[in-house]
Motif scaffolding. Sequence first.
Motif, PDB file in Angstrom:
ATOM      1  N   ARG A 129      12.211  19.897  34.537  1.00  0.00           N
ATOM      2  CA  ARG A 129      12.855  19.152  33.445  1.00  0.00           C
ATOM      3  C   ARG A 129      11.918  18.059  32.939  1.00  0.00           C
ATOM      4  NH1 ARG A 129      16.465  14.976  34.479  1.00  0.00           N
ATOM      5  NH2 ARG A 129      16.971  15.885  36.515  1.00  0.00           N
ATOM      6  N   ASP A 130      11.828  17.947  31.601  1.00  0.00           N
ATOM      7  CA  ASP A 130      10.954  16.950  30.950  1.00  0.00           C
ATOM      8  C   ASP A 130       9.478  17.152  31.299  1.00  0.00           C
ATOM      9  OD1 ASP A 130      13.075  15.545  29.656  1.00  0.00           O
ATOM     10  OD2 ASP A 130      13.537  14.556  31.558  1.00  0.00           O
ATOM     11  N   VAL A 131       9.095  18.399  31.541  1.00  0.00           N
ATOM     12  CA  VAL A 131       7.708  18.731  31.883  1.00  0.00           C
ATOM     13  C   VAL A 131       7.097  19.561  30.761  1.00  0.00           C
ATOM     14  CG1 VAL A 131       6.246  20.068  33.469  1.00  0.00           C
ATOM     15  CG2 VAL A 131       8.081  18.599  34.378  1.00  0.00           C
ATOM     16  N   LEU A 147      11.920  21.381  28.717  1.00  0.00           N
ATOM     17  CA  LEU A 147      10.815  22.051  29.392  1.00  0.00           C
ATOM     18  C   LEU A 147      10.014  22.810  28.345  1.00  0.00           C
ATOM     19  CD1 LEU A 147       9.184  23.524  31.617  1.00  0.00           C
ATOM     20  CD2 LEU A 147      11.160  25.044  31.909  1.00  0.00           C
ATOM     21  N   ARG A 148       8.726  22.521  28.263  1.00  0.00           N
ATOM     22  CA  ARG A 148       7.887  23.140  27.242  1.00  0.00           C
ATOM     23  C   ARG A 148       6.539  23.537  27.851  1.00  0.00           C
ATOM     24  NH1 ARG A 148       8.659  17.612  24.557  1.00  0.00           N
ATOM     25  NH2 ARG A 148       9.114  17.347  26.762  1.00  0.00           N
ATOM     26  N   TYR A 149       5.776  24.290  27.077  1.00  0.00           N
ATOM     27  CA  TYR A 149       4.385  24.552  27.456  1.00  0.00           C
ATOM     28  C   TYR A 149       3.541  24.579  26.193  1.00  0.00           C
ATOM     29  CZ  TYR A 149       4.544  29.482  25.930  1.00  0.00           C
ATOM     30  OH  TYR A 149       4.646  30.637  25.179  1.00  0.00           O
ATOM     31  N   LYS A 150       2.258  24.321  26.369  1.00  0.00           N
ATOM     32  CA  LYS A 150       1.326  24.365  25.240  1.00  0.00           C
ATOM     33  C   LYS A 150       0.629  25.717  25.236  1.00  0.00           C
ATOM     34  CE  LYS A 150       0.384  19.466  24.419  1.00  0.00           C
ATOM     35  NZ  LYS A 150       0.984  19.507  23.082  1.00  0.00           N
ATOM     36  N   ASP A 151       0.714  26.414  24.108  1.00  0.00           N
ATOM     37  CA  ASP A 151       0.071  27.724  24.027  1.00  0.00           C
ATOM     38  C   ASP A 151      -1.416  27.569  23.733  1.00  0.00           C
ATOM     39  OD1 ASP A 151      -0.202  27.194  21.306  1.00  0.00           O
ATOM     40  OD2 ASP A 151       1.386  28.583  20.687  1.00  0.00           O
ATOM     41  N   ALA A 152      -2.103  28.682  23.555  1.00  0.00           N
ATOM     42  CA  ALA A 152      -3.562  28.669  23.377  1.00  0.00           C
ATOM     43  C   ALA A 152      -3.986  27.870  22.144  1.00  0.00           C
ATOM     44  CB  ALA A 152      -4.079  30.105  23.274  1.00  0.00           C
ATOM     45  N   GLY A 181      -2.504  25.158  21.196  1.00  0.00           N
ATOM     46  CA  GLY A 181      -2.085  23.777  21.371  1.00  0.00           C
ATOM     47  C   GLY A 181      -0.692  23.489  20.858  1.00  0.00           C
ATOM     48  N   LYS A 182       0.031  24.527  20.438  1.00  0.00           N
ATOM     49  CA  LYS A 182       1.397  24.360  19.937  1.00  0.00           C
ATOM     50  C   LYS A 182       2.367  24.252  21.114  1.00  0.00           C
ATOM     51  CE  LYS A 182       4.876  26.685  17.064  1.00  0.00           C
ATOM     52  NZ  LYS A 182       5.220  27.929  16.318  1.00  0.00           N
ATOM     53  N   THR A 183       3.334  23.341  20.997  1.00  0.00           N
ATOM     54  CA  THR A 183       4.334  23.167  22.049  1.00  0.00           C
ATOM     55  C   THR A 183       5.461  24.170  21.856  1.00  0.00           C
ATOM     56  OG1 THR A 183       3.827  20.803  22.200  1.00  0.00           O
ATOM     57  CG2 THR A 183       5.878  21.533  23.176  1.00  0.00           C
ATOM     58  N   VAL A 184       5.749  24.946  22.912  1.00  0.00           N
ATOM     59  CA  VAL A 184       6.692  26.070  22.829  1.00  0.00           C
ATOM     60  C   VAL A 184       7.698  25.963  23.972  1.00  0.00           C
ATOM     61  CG1 VAL A 184       6.899  28.595  22.823  1.00  0.00           C
ATOM     62  CG2 VAL A 184       4.855  27.509  21.869  1.00  0.00           C
ATOM     63  N   PHE A 185       8.958  26.349  23.703  1.00  0.00           N
ATOM     64  CA  PHE A 185       9.941  26.471  24.777  1.00  0.00           C
ATOM     65  C   PHE A 185       9.722  27.795  25.501  1.00  0.00           C
ATOM     66  CE2 PHE A 185      12.621  23.699  21.940  1.00  0.00           C
ATOM     67  CZ  PHE A 185      12.685  22.620  22.813  1.00  0.00           C
ATOM     68  N   PRO A 186       9.548  27.789  26.831  1.00  0.00           N
ATOM     69  CA  PRO A 186       9.453  29.056  27.577  1.00  0.00           C
ATOM     70  C   PRO A 186      10.835  29.633  27.828  1.00  0.00           C
ATOM     71  CG  PRO A 186       9.311  27.231  29.098  1.00  0.00           C
ATOM     72  CD  PRO A 186       9.424  26.619  27.727  1.00  0.00           C
TER      73      PRO A 186
END
Length: 423
Positions: free
Chosen positions: A244-246, A369-374, A376-381
Amino acid sequence: MLQLQIIRERTQEVIAKLQKKHFASAEAVINEVLATDQIRRKTQQELDANLAQSKKISKEIGAMMGQGRKEEAQALSEQTGRLKEQTKTLTQQLNECDEKLKQLLYAIPNTPHDSVPEGRTAEDNVVERQVGTIPELPGDALPHWDLAARYQLIDFELGNKITGAGFPVYKGKGARLQRALINFFLDRATKAGYLEIMPPLMVNEASGYGTGQLPDKDAQMYHVGLDNFYLIPTAEVPVTNLYRDVILSEKDLPVMNAAYSACFRREAGSYGKDVRGLNRLHQFDKVEIVRIEKPENSYAALEDMCRHVGGLIEELELPYRVLRLCGGDMSFTSALTFDFEVFSAAQKRWLEVSSVSNFETYQSNRMKLRYKDADGKTVFPHTLNGSAIALPRIVAALLENHQCAEGIRIPKALVEFTGFEMI
């Protein structure tokens, strides 16, 4: 929760999907969300304009004071005071809109995947496949509660004395069988690439909201009022909330965790033959597998999790079937769920032992909860979880299906964990 942008852009599609899940007030709630969002955006625009005007006037006042134009500066200062009051009012209105919008979104279930069948109850679930042969037991075969008493494996009355109904006490080889199954499931999960986690058994309110147990399942959870903690209904809650919040990076995915925990469920309203013995408990043990995946990989991951669960049941030499749940029988948070049921030969009925679900972005949006794709865009997994496996009904089926003249036979794969071949 559902992404607000998707609700705005695909309103009718969202309503139709929620109706497939038999969310009765779908259209009314979605319309209220859109109306509240419109008010919120209008208020935000007014607040932004107000702040911009205040900033502009402040600069003008500074310039006037520097030029000795004190009277003009004073007049503008009075205007600034009025703007500050307006800003205070608008900020309060914006906060109220934000809170109302958040609560509305919390109350809306996830939308089902396109492959979810139509239907309202468990009778409408679709059997995907059935594996194994249903054993033929002799006429004097016993249900697991009688076997547990005969071989002094589980004491339901003692648990009732200590706590209440639904809190059994396991003894001797019954306790060792529990421990063996936990170790067996964790061992197989580790070999499959899952990182073992030992989570807390209580969570705070934010964690309950993060994975969607709150507010939907509030009445089914045990609440520790003094500290405002909740006993976990499944390890899914603390393990998923680790993130959470990561913001992860793409290289961190997939995340694969496994955890054993005791689970606590009030199961309010449960009664009758379906709750006898181990069929429905308030406290039980379970091993959970949790995954965080890139959206394009999540449904392949779901299939992999289903294969993992099926493999465990096959190693325990139990017949089982896999159900694709219909819209009306799915959980609040799930986009697609497969239930695994083992056949209880003495009770002559199917018992659910596992649910494996894909939540898509529903939980990650709630948890931020998000991640940065290749790029650099922030995406929800996408998040997924599955029981691998819940113990009570597995134990019920093991005792019943493997009973024989000598006692109860232990499946070969489990012997190294129990240390005995027969009860």
